[in-house]
Enzyme design. Structure first.
Site, PDB file in Angstrom:
ATOM      1  N   LYS A  13      89.434 -94.852  56.454  1.00 34.63           N
ATOM      2  CA  LYS A  13      88.116 -94.251  56.213  1.00 34.63           C
ATOM      3  C   LYS A  13      88.244 -92.975  55.382  1.00 34.63           C
ATOM      4  O   LYS A  13      87.508 -92.776  54.419  1.00 34.63           O
ATOM      5  CB  LYS A  13      87.418 -93.920  57.552  1.00 34.63           C
ATOM      6  CG  LYS A  13      87.191 -95.119  58.454  1.00 34.63           C
ATOM      7  CD  LYS A  13      86.415 -94.752  59.709  1.00 34.63           C
ATOM      8  CE  LYS A  13      87.119 -93.807  60.663  1.00 34.63           C
ATOM      9  NZ  LYS A  13      88.298 -94.370  61.339  1.00 34.63           N
ATOM     10  N   ARG A  87      80.500 -92.281  66.603  1.00 40.58           N
ATOM     11  CA  ARG A  87      81.526 -93.018  67.330  1.00 40.58           C
ATOM     12  C   ARG A  87      81.017 -93.554  68.656  1.00 40.58           C
ATOM     13  O   ARG A  87      81.766 -94.209  69.377  1.00 40.58           O
ATOM     14  CB  ARG A  87      82.715 -92.098  67.598  1.00 40.58           C
ATOM     15  CG  ARG A  87      83.890 -92.271  66.616  1.00 40.58           C
ATOM     16  CD  ARG A  87      84.912 -91.224  66.987  1.00 40.58           C
ATOM     17  NE  ARG A  87      86.248 -91.493  66.619  1.00 40.58           N
ATOM     18  CZ  ARG A  87      86.855 -90.963  65.546  1.00 40.58           C
ATOM     19  NH1 ARG A  87      86.203 -90.220  64.696  1.00 40.58           N
ATOM     20  NH2 ARG A  87      88.126 -91.198  65.336  1.00 40.58           N
ATOM     21  N   ARG A 126     102.061 -92.197  58.562  1.00 46.17           N
ATOM     22  CA  ARG A 126     101.288 -91.439  57.571  1.00 46.17           C
ATOM     23  C   ARG A 126     101.491 -89.923  57.643  1.00 46.17           C
ATOM     24  O   ARG A 126     101.826 -89.366  58.686  1.00 46.17           O
ATOM     25  CB  ARG A 126      99.800 -91.783  57.675  1.00 46.17           C
ATOM     26  CG  ARG A 126      99.078 -91.205  58.866  1.00 46.17           C
ATOM     27  CD  ARG A 126      97.622 -91.661  58.889  1.00 46.17           C
ATOM     28  NE  ARG A 126      96.931 -91.169  60.065  1.00 46.17           N
ATOM     29  CZ  ARG A 126      95.662 -91.401  60.330  1.00 46.17           C
ATOM     30  NH1 ARG A 126      94.916 -92.122  59.513  1.00 46.17           N
ATOM     31  NH2 ARG A 126      95.105 -90.926  61.421  1.00 46.17           N
ATOM     32  N   ARG A 161      99.718 -85.632  61.729  1.00 42.86           N
ATOM     33  CA  ARG A 161      98.752 -85.194  62.720  1.00 42.86           C
ATOM     34  C   ARG A 161      99.353 -85.216  64.121  1.00 42.86           C
ATOM     35  O   ARG A 161     100.122 -86.112  64.447  1.00 42.86           O
ATOM     36  CB  ARG A 161      97.517 -86.104  62.687  1.00 42.86           C
ATOM     37  CG  ARG A 161      96.595 -85.772  61.562  1.00 42.86           C
ATOM     38  CD  ARG A 161      95.490 -86.765  61.399  1.00 42.86           C
ATOM     39  NE  ARG A 161      94.890 -87.249  62.638  1.00 42.86           N
ATOM     40  CZ  ARG A 161      93.789 -87.981  62.673  1.00 42.86           C
ATOM     41  NH1 ARG A 161      93.175 -88.295  61.544  1.00 42.86           N
ATOM     42  NH2 ARG A 161      93.290 -88.399  63.815  1.00 42.86           N
ATOM     43  N   ARG A 172      93.344 -93.841  71.514  1.00 37.65           N
ATOM     44  CA  ARG A 172      92.315 -93.794  70.465  1.00 37.65           C
ATOM     45  C   ARG A 172      91.787 -95.207  70.187  1.00 37.65           C
ATOM     46  O   ARG A 172      90.595 -95.397  69.961  1.00 37.65           O
ATOM     47  CB  ARG A 172      92.884 -93.161  69.190  1.00 37.65           C
ATOM     48  CG  ARG A 172      92.978 -91.641  69.291  1.00 37.65           C
ATOM     49  CD  ARG A 172      94.030 -91.064  68.362  1.00 37.65           C
ATOM     50  NE  ARG A 172      93.701 -91.181  66.967  1.00 37.65           N
ATOM     51  CZ  ARG A 172      94.605 -91.087  65.986  1.00 37.65           C
ATOM     52  NH1 ARG A 172      95.880 -90.882  66.268  1.00 37.65           N
ATOM     53  NH2 ARG A 172      94.228 -91.196  64.736  1.00 37.65           N
TER      54      ARG A 172
HETATM   55  P1  AMP Z   1      89.675 -88.771  63.258  1.00 34.81           P
HETATM   56  O1  AMP Z   1      90.257 -87.769  62.328  1.00 34.81           O
HETATM   57  O2  AMP Z   1      88.337 -89.278  62.805  1.00 34.81           O
HETATM   58  O3  AMP Z   1      90.640 -89.880  63.587  1.00 34.81           O
HETATM   59  O4  AMP Z   1      89.387 -87.999  64.643  1.00 34.81           O
HETATM   60  C1  AMP Z   1      90.427 -87.394  65.377  1.00 34.81           C
HETATM   61  C2  AMP Z   1      89.962 -87.097  66.800  1.00 34.81           C
HETATM   62  O5  AMP Z   1      88.844 -86.197  66.759  1.00 34.81           O
HETATM   63  C3  AMP Z   1      89.459 -88.285  67.584  1.00 34.81           C
HETATM   64  O6  AMP Z   1      90.522 -89.016  68.208  1.00 34.81           O
HETATM   65  C4  AMP Z   1      88.548 -87.616  68.600  1.00 34.81           C
HETATM   66  O7  AMP Z   1      89.292 -86.964  69.619  1.00 34.81           O
HETATM   67  C5  AMP Z   1      87.887 -86.523  67.767  1.00 34.81           C
HETATM   68  N1  AMP Z   1      86.669 -87.003  67.087  1.00 34.81           N
HETATM   69  C6  AMP Z   1      86.468 -87.148  65.742  1.00 34.81           C
HETATM   70  N2  AMP Z   1      85.235 -87.586  65.478  1.00 34.81           N
HETATM   71  C7  AMP Z   1      84.624 -87.755  66.677  1.00 34.81           C
HETATM   72  C8  AMP Z   1      83.330 -88.206  67.078  1.00 34.81           C
HETATM   73  N3  AMP Z   1      82.414 -88.600  66.177  1.00 34.81           N
HETATM   74  N4  AMP Z   1      83.060 -88.236  68.409  1.00 34.81           N
HETATM   75  C9  AMP Z   1      83.957 -87.837  69.317  1.00 34.81           C
HETATM   76  N5  AMP Z   1      85.199 -87.408  69.027  1.00 34.81           N
HETATM   77  C10 AMP Z   1      85.538 -87.366  67.710  1.00 34.81           C
END
Ligand code: AMP
Length: 214
Positions: A13, A87, A126, A161, A172
């Site tokens: 994404k 989400r 990554r 990360r 996740r």
């Molecule tokens: P991402 O970078 O999108 O993979 O997000 C990393 C982490 O941030 C996720 O595993 C969640 O802990 C938190 N997170 C990101 N976006 C959301 C969201 N829309 N709702 C809840 N938690 C989020």
């Protein structure tokens, strides 16, 4: 044009959002990036979300909806790309309300189709350039041996990360299937869902998205 990029962790994404930002002057709204910025800022909110993120759990709807709301009043340019948001069904309803209140609409929800084995190998391999955010992958696009990023040309650190480890990833993925995948049915029912194969080369996936967006 306002779009959502929907897909499990590691679907690509963020990579595709960056291509849309460059190609269509759109604005990427990544709640993951906003939360990572919050956690490094040392604020009370940042400390609270850090532990949640490291476990691979979702942060509360209230926090992420607040983060998105703050961004919607700014310059819209070519439109918003919601990356990693919504989400949950609660977040999806909140986004619909927010857009309606601001006289805007959602044009498409792009669901990126991938398989779990591919996700695990992508995520554990990554890293990103600390200067420009360019993505690398140990298998398909290794970090340059000279330490110079191929995108920005700067000597860079290549960061992984904190939550890109197998244990957080398992959680996740579980959160994705329990709480986020119902959004596929939700947006299908609204007639907004478009599937794009997410497994190909980055350019092929970008072409698939471009074909859907027209
Ligand atoms: P991402 O970078 O999108 O993979 O997000 C990393 C982490 O941030 C996720 O595993 C969640 O802990 C938190 N997170 C990101 N976006 C959301 C969201 N829309 N709702 C809840 N938690 C989020």
């Amino acid at each position: 044009m306002n779009i959502i990029l929907l897909g499990p962790p590691g679907a690509g994404k963020g990579t595709q959002a960056r291509i849309l930002v460059d190609g269509r002057d759109m604005i990427q709204l990544s709640t993951g990036d906003m939360l990572r910025a919050a956690r490094t800022s040392g604020t009370a909110m940042g400390k609270m979300v850090a532990a949640v993120m490291d476990r691979g759990d979702l942060v509360t709807d209230e926090i992420v909806i607040g983060l998105i709301e703050e961004q919607l009043d700014g310059d819209q340019k070519g439109g918003f790309i919601f990356d990693g948001f919504p989400r949950t069904l609660g977040q999806a309803d909140a986004l619909a309300d927010l857009l309606e209140r601001k006289g805007q609409k959602l044009d498409a929800v792009i669901a990126m189709e991938v398989n779990d084995d591919e996700l695990v190998s992508r995520i554990t391999a990554r890293s990103t350039c600390s200067n420009c955010g360019e993505g690398y992958n140990d298998l398909s696009k290794p970090i340059p041996a000279d330490g110079i990023c191929t995108n920005c040309g700067q000597a860079a650190e290549f960061k992984r990360r904190a939550d890109d480890n197998e244990e957080s990833l398992k959680q996740r993925l579980m959160e994705y299937y329990k709480k986020t995948s119902p959004l596929i049915g939700y947006y299908h029912a609204k007639g907004q869902l478009k599937w794009v194969p997410g497994l190909g080369e980055i350019d092929e996936v970008a072409d698939g998205i471009a074909a859907v967006l027209g």
